[in-house]
Design a protein around this motif. Structure first.
Motif, PDB file in Angstrom:
ATOM      1  N   ASP A 133       0.856  -1.178   0.000  1.00  0.00           N
ATOM      2  CA  ASP A 133       0.000   0.000   0.000  1.00  0.00           C
ATOM      3  C   ASP A 133       0.900   1.238   0.000  1.00  0.00           C
ATOM      4  OD1 ASP A 133      -2.258  -1.579   0.158  1.00  0.00           O
ATOM      5  OD2 ASP A 133      -2.329  -1.501   2.357  1.00  0.00           O
ATOM      6  N   PHE A 134       0.385   2.337  -0.541  1.00  0.00           N
ATOM      7  CA  PHE A 134       1.233   3.528  -0.593  1.00  0.00           C
ATOM      8  C   PHE A 134       1.567   4.042   0.797  1.00  0.00           C
ATOM      9  CE2 PHE A 134       2.155   8.058  -1.223  1.00  0.00           C
ATOM     10  CZ  PHE A 134       3.245   7.911  -2.070  1.00  0.00           C
ATOM     11  N   SER A 135       0.694   3.808   1.765  1.00  0.00           N
ATOM     12  CA  SER A 135       0.998   4.223   3.143  1.00  0.00           C
ATOM     13  C   SER A 135       2.239   3.495   3.674  1.00  0.00           C
ATOM     14  CB  SER A 135      -0.204   3.949   4.059  1.00  0.00           C
ATOM     15  OG  SER A 135      -0.517   2.570   4.079  1.00  0.00           O
ATOM     16  N   GLU A 136       2.433   2.242   3.245  1.00  0.00           N
ATOM     17  CA  GLU A 136       3.622   1.497   3.645  1.00  0.00           C
ATOM     18  C   GLU A 136       4.871   2.069   2.984  1.00  0.00           C
ATOM     19  OE1 GLU A 136       2.402  -3.032   4.367  1.00  0.00           O
ATOM     20  OE2 GLU A 136       1.671  -2.288   2.419  1.00  0.00           O
ATOM     21  N   VAL A 137       4.728   2.492   1.742  1.00  0.00           N
ATOM     22  CA  VAL A 137       5.845   3.125   1.046  1.00  0.00           C
ATOM     23  C   VAL A 137       6.224   4.432   1.739  1.00  0.00           C
ATOM     24  CG1 VAL A 137       6.602   4.154  -1.148  1.00  0.00           C
ATOM     25  CG2 VAL A 137       5.185   2.076  -1.155  1.00  0.00           C
ATOM     26  N   GLU A 138       5.225   5.207   2.125  1.00  0.00           N
ATOM     27  CA  GLU A 138       5.494   6.465   2.846  1.00  0.00           C
ATOM     28  C   GLU A 138       6.240   6.201   4.153  1.00  0.00           C
ATOM     29  OE1 GLU A 138       2.148   9.718   1.965  1.00  0.00           O
ATOM     30  OE2 GLU A 138       1.314   7.880   2.811  1.00  0.00           O
ATOM     31  N   THR A 151      20.378   8.662  -0.489  1.00  0.00           N
ATOM     32  CA  THR A 151      19.649   8.641  -1.753  1.00  0.00           C
ATOM     33  C   THR A 151      18.613   7.526  -1.777  1.00  0.00           C
ATOM     34  OG1 THR A 151      21.619   9.437  -2.919  1.00  0.00           O
ATOM     35  CG2 THR A 151      19.904   8.442  -4.266  1.00  0.00           C
ATOM     36  N   ILE A 152      17.456   7.802  -2.351  1.00  0.00           N
ATOM     37  CA  ILE A 152      16.485   6.766  -2.703  1.00  0.00           C
ATOM     38  C   ILE A 152      16.231   6.893  -4.201  1.00  0.00           C
ATOM     39  CG2 ILE A 152      14.157   5.851  -2.420  1.00  0.00           C
ATOM     40  CD1 ILE A 152      14.120   6.971   0.395  1.00  0.00           C
ATOM     41  N   ASP A 153      16.592   5.855  -4.943  1.00  0.00           N
ATOM     42  CA  ASP A 153      16.343   5.836  -6.376  1.00  0.00           C
ATOM     43  C   ASP A 153      15.098   5.007  -6.691  1.00  0.00           C
ATOM     44  OD1 ASP A 153      18.337   7.475  -7.530  1.00  0.00           O
ATOM     45  OD2 ASP A 153      19.844   5.951  -7.097  1.00  0.00           O
ATOM     46  N   ILE A 154      14.623   5.133  -7.911  1.00  0.00           N
ATOM     47  CA  ILE A 154      13.378   4.486  -8.331  1.00  0.00           C
ATOM     48  C   ILE A 154      13.652   3.577  -9.527  1.00  0.00           C
ATOM     49  CG2 ILE A 154      11.046   4.857  -9.190  1.00  0.00           C
ATOM     50  CD1 ILE A 154      11.490   5.733  -6.296  1.00  0.00           C
ATOM     51  N   ASP A 155      13.043   2.396  -9.502  1.00  0.00           N
ATOM     52  CA  ASP A 155      13.227   1.420 -10.573  1.00  0.00           C
ATOM     53  C   ASP A 155      11.873   0.781 -10.882  1.00  0.00           C
ATOM     54  OD1 ASP A 155      14.560  -0.058 -12.447  1.00  0.00           O
ATOM     55  OD2 ASP A 155      15.584  -1.377 -11.044  1.00  0.00           O
ATOM     56  N   GLY A 156      11.829   0.006 -11.972  1.00  0.00           N
ATOM     57  CA  GLY A 156      10.637  -0.734 -12.347  1.00  0.00           C
ATOM     58  C   GLY A 156      11.039  -2.091 -12.881  1.00  0.00           C
ATOM     59  N   GLY A 157      10.161  -2.739 -13.574  1.00  0.00           N
ATOM     60  CA  GLY A 157       8.912  -2.362 -14.173  1.00  0.00           C
ATOM     61  C   GLY A 157       8.902  -1.004 -14.883  1.00  0.00           C
ATOM     62  N   GLU A 158       7.700  -0.545 -15.069  1.00  0.00           N
ATOM     63  CA  GLU A 158       7.463   0.712 -15.758  1.00  0.00           C
ATOM     64  C   GLU A 158       6.950   1.742 -14.768  1.00  0.00           C
ATOM     65  OE1 GLU A 158       7.309   3.802 -17.581  1.00  0.00           O
ATOM     66  OE2 GLU A 158       8.042   2.149 -18.852  1.00  0.00           O
ATOM     67  N   PHE A 159       7.748   2.791 -14.583  1.00  0.00           N
ATOM     68  CA  PHE A 159       7.435   3.823 -13.605  1.00  0.00           C
ATOM     69  C   PHE A 159       6.086   4.467 -13.880  1.00  0.00           C
ATOM     70  CE2 PHE A 159       7.580   8.350 -12.459  1.00  0.00           C
ATOM     71  CZ  PHE A 159       7.719   8.242 -11.076  1.00  0.00           C
ATOM     72  N   PHE A 160       5.795   4.787 -15.132  1.00  0.00           N
ATOM     73  CA  PHE A 160       4.567   5.527 -15.442  1.00  0.00           C
ATOM     74  C   PHE A 160       3.326   4.638 -15.456  1.00  0.00           C
ATOM     75  CE2 PHE A 160       7.855   8.421 -16.988  1.00  0.00           C
ATOM     76  CZ  PHE A 160       7.419   9.603 -16.409  1.00  0.00           C
ATOM     77  N   MET A 161       3.488   3.346 -15.181  1.00  0.00           N
ATOM     78  CA  MET A 161       2.346   2.460 -14.956  1.00  0.00           C
ATOM     79  C   MET A 161       2.046   2.296 -13.468  1.00  0.00           C
ATOM     80  SD  MET A 161       3.011  -0.478 -17.887  1.00  0.00           S
ATOM     81  CE  MET A 161       1.504  -1.404 -17.514  1.00  0.00           C
ATOM     82  N   TYR A 162       2.854   2.941 -12.619  1.00  0.00           N
ATOM     83  CA  TYR A 162       2.628   2.906 -11.168  1.00  0.00           C
ATOM     84  C   TYR A 162       1.576   3.968 -10.843  1.00  0.00           C
ATOM     85  CZ  TYR A 162       3.761   3.114  -6.138  1.00  0.00           C
ATOM     86  OH  TYR A 162       3.716   3.074  -4.764  1.00  0.00           O
ATOM     87  N   PRO A 163       0.432   3.586 -10.289  1.00  0.00           N
ATOM     88  CA  PRO A 163      -0.668   4.546 -10.139  1.00  0.00           C
ATOM     89  C   PRO A 163      -0.371   5.702  -9.194  1.00  0.00           C
ATOM     90  CG  PRO A 163      -1.169   2.473  -9.007  1.00  0.00           C
ATOM     91  CD  PRO A 163       0.057   2.231  -9.820  1.00  0.00           C
ATOM     92  N   TYR A 164       0.619   5.537  -8.317  1.00  0.00           N
ATOM     93  CA  TYR A 164       0.900   6.577  -7.326  1.00  0.00           C
ATOM     94  C   TYR A 164       2.197   7.318  -7.643  1.00  0.00           C
ATOM     95  CZ  TYR A 164      -2.382   3.522  -4.888  1.00  0.00           C
ATOM     96  OH  TYR A 164      -3.468   2.745  -4.553  1.00  0.00           O
ATOM     97  N   TRP A 165       2.617   7.376  -8.898  1.00  0.00           N
ATOM     98  CA  TRP A 165       3.939   7.939  -9.178  1.00  0.00           C
ATOM     99  C   TRP A 165       4.035   9.411  -8.790  1.00  0.00           C
ATOM    100  CZ3 TRP A 165       4.725  11.970 -12.534  1.00  0.00           C
ATOM    101  CH2 TRP A 165       3.823  12.176 -13.575  1.00  0.00           C
ATOM    102  N   ARG A 166       2.953  10.162  -8.964  1.00  0.00           N
ATOM    103  CA  ARG A 166       2.999  11.572  -8.551  1.00  0.00           C
ATOM    104  C   ARG A 166       3.129  11.689  -7.037  1.00  0.00           C
ATOM    105  NH1 ARG A 166      -0.461  11.501 -12.820  1.00  0.00           N
ATOM    106  NH2 ARG A 166      -0.227  13.101 -14.446  1.00  0.00           N
ATOM    107  N   LYS A 167       2.317  10.931  -6.321  1.00  0.00           N
ATOM    108  CA  LYS A 167       2.374  10.964  -4.856  1.00  0.00           C
ATOM    109  C   LYS A 167       3.741  10.500  -4.355  1.00  0.00           C
ATOM    110  CE  LYS A 167      -1.190   9.440  -2.528  1.00  0.00           C
ATOM    111  NZ  LYS A 167      -2.302   8.555  -2.076  1.00  0.00           N
ATOM    112  N   LEU A 168       4.328   9.533  -5.047  1.00  0.00           N
ATOM    113  CA  LEU A 168       5.649   9.042  -4.662  1.00  0.00           C
ATOM    114  C   LEU A 168       6.696  10.142  -4.805  1.00  0.00           C
ATOM    115  CD1 LEU A 168       7.672   6.806  -3.907  1.00  0.00           C
ATOM    116  CD2 LEU A 168       7.714   6.158  -6.326  1.00  0.00           C
TER     117      LEU A 168
END
Length: 454
Positions: A133-138, A151-168
């Motif tokens: 859940d996004f609350s767990e990510v937060e 640093t925290i970097d981001i990987d995928g999969g596809e980043f723009f298919m992640y529904p919470y990418w803006r909130k992240l």
């Protein structure tokens, strides 16, 4: 005369961790150390936009890298606030490579979903997992901030298919984290590009060809994929700088096709770099590597073409061929391996979409390298878990009898350095021989295929 020791140099730098004028910083540093402002400036000026590596003598010889203090406009990464108390210790361990309480860096894999189905795919898309859940990510991001992860970097999969990418990205920005680079193969809508550009994060578009027939073979048959990706590049070029990455297999190892792509890329105003890489062996693709790999003759032809372009082109082109030329050369173990230093389980962790943690971004859900679960424990607890410490501190007797490490006379020196690449060991020797030497070691077995690229 006042003297500043090497242990205090970091406290000078701390005053520049957020935007500040030189005059204001000098005043604050002078008060902190009880120095005159003239003496303080004499120290600080050495670090202001220094163009070269230099050394100076402050209670001993100290070596410093380039560009220690830079203008705010030249800042590439997020701003982190530090205070002098963070650097006050009763004792310092200068021998261990592995950090004690937490890693310095982490990467969060948002998903293992993609639009494409690349023949060389390096991601584990086969494992079915329940995303956090996004609350767990937060909560994880807050924990990283508390532990001063850099640093925290981001990987995928596809980043723009992640529904919470803006909130992240908003949450990361709130905690002063700025991912170094986000990569995509997704045809992105203009509104999404406009929103993404506001975060100032480097964007890489992975595009292996502009020929639709070639792309059908590499990424799978996706209607109008070439046209849509070129449209995406044109939209990105309106909003922000970007770079492009191309992976070479037998399907696109063609100078003529690369020349067409080069001409297309040169039409953009904001492209920063074109990164061309030889496709290497993957654990996760369903395709046999022998059936898709680029031939060595083609590597040589393309390298010659790239070298000619690098001399004459305004577009920066970087080239990453295979690293197998570095195999079997080190006689001193991991201390002098050629290539970048491995950070797995020493200063780095990789967080999977379901909260499990592995030591390396290419090992994903391989059980042997899972060191914990952030749904159950915090970062520090996972970092110091039984499994994490067992991997970091394996004794020589724990290595299999057929591993050269088992009877090596420089074992302690080599393993203390913690610079072996498990990913390359598995690619070259197979998962059953995970405790073999890194293939860069002179004592590593030679009976391997000449066609393995890593």
């Amino acid at each position: 005369m006042a003297v500043i020791c090497s242990s205090d140099i970091c406290n000078v730098a701390i005053f520049f961790c957020k935007p500040i004028t030189i005059k204001e910083a000098v005043s604050k540093i002078s008060l902190f150390f009880d120095f005159s402002e003239e003496y303080t400036y004499d120290i600080v000026r050495n670090f202001i936009e220094n163009k070269d590596v230099f050394h100076c003598e402050y209670c001993g010889i100290n070596n410093f890298p380039k560009n220690i203090i830079i203008k705010e406009s030249d800042l590439r990464y997020g701003i982190h606030e530090y205070i002098p108390e963070m650097f006050t210790y009763s004792e310092i361990d200068l021998d261990s490579f592995r950090l004690k309480s937490a890693p310095l860096y982490a990467t969060f894999m948002v998903n293992n979903k993609c639009l494409t189905n690349c023949v060389y795919c390096y991601a584990d898309r086969n494992t079915k997992c329940e995303n956090m859940d996004f609350s767990e990510v937060e909560r994880i991001i807050d924990d990283a901030y508390r532990l001063n992860l850099q640093t925290i970097d981001i990987d995928g999969g596809e980043f723009f298919m992640y529904p919470y990418w803006r909130k992240l990205l908003e949450k990361l920005n709130e905690r002063e984290y700025k991912p170094n680079l986000i990569s995509t193969k997704y045809p992105i809508k203009e509104k999404d590009i406009a929103d993404f550009s506001k975060f100032g994060i480097d964007l890489q578009v992975s595009l292996d060809s502009i020929n639709q027939n070639v792309l059908d073979k590499i990424v799978g048959p996706i209607k109008n994929y070439s046209e849509n990706m070129q449209d995406t590049l044109h939209i990105i070029d309106k909003y922000m700088p970007f770079q492009v990455a191309t992976i070479l297999t037998k399907y696109n190892a063609d100078v003529k096709g690369l020349e067409c792509m080069y001409e297309m890329l040169c039409s953009f105003n904001k492209i920063k770099r074109w990164d061309i890489r030889v496709g290497f062996m993957s654990f996760y693709t369903k395709y046999n590597f022998e059936d898709i790999r680029i031939q060595k003759d083609d590597i040589e032809k393309i390298q010659k073409w790239i070298e000619e372009k690098q001399h004459n082109s305004k577009l920066e082109i970087t080239w990453s061929p295979s690293h197998t030329v570095d195999f079997f050369k080190s006689k001193n173990g991991s201390c002098d391996f050629v290539g970048g230093r491995c950070s797995a389980n020493t200063i780095y962790m990789f967080i999977l979409p379901d909260g499990k943690v592995t030591i390396c971004e290419q090992l994903y859900w391989k059980d042997r390298f899972i060191i914990g679960d952030l749904r159950k424990n915090n970062i520090s607890e996972v970092w110091n878990s039984e499994r994490a410490l067992a991997l970091a501190n394996m004794s020589q007797e724990e290595y299999s009898p057929d591993s050269a490490c088992r009877n090596c006379d420089i074992f302690d020196k080599c393993k203390k350095n913690m610079n072996s690449c498990y990913t390359n060991i598995l690619k070259v020797y197979g998962e059953e021989h995970w405790d073999y030497p890194d293939p860069r070691c002179a004592k590593a077995p030679r009976n391997i295929s000449e066609n393995i690229y890593v």
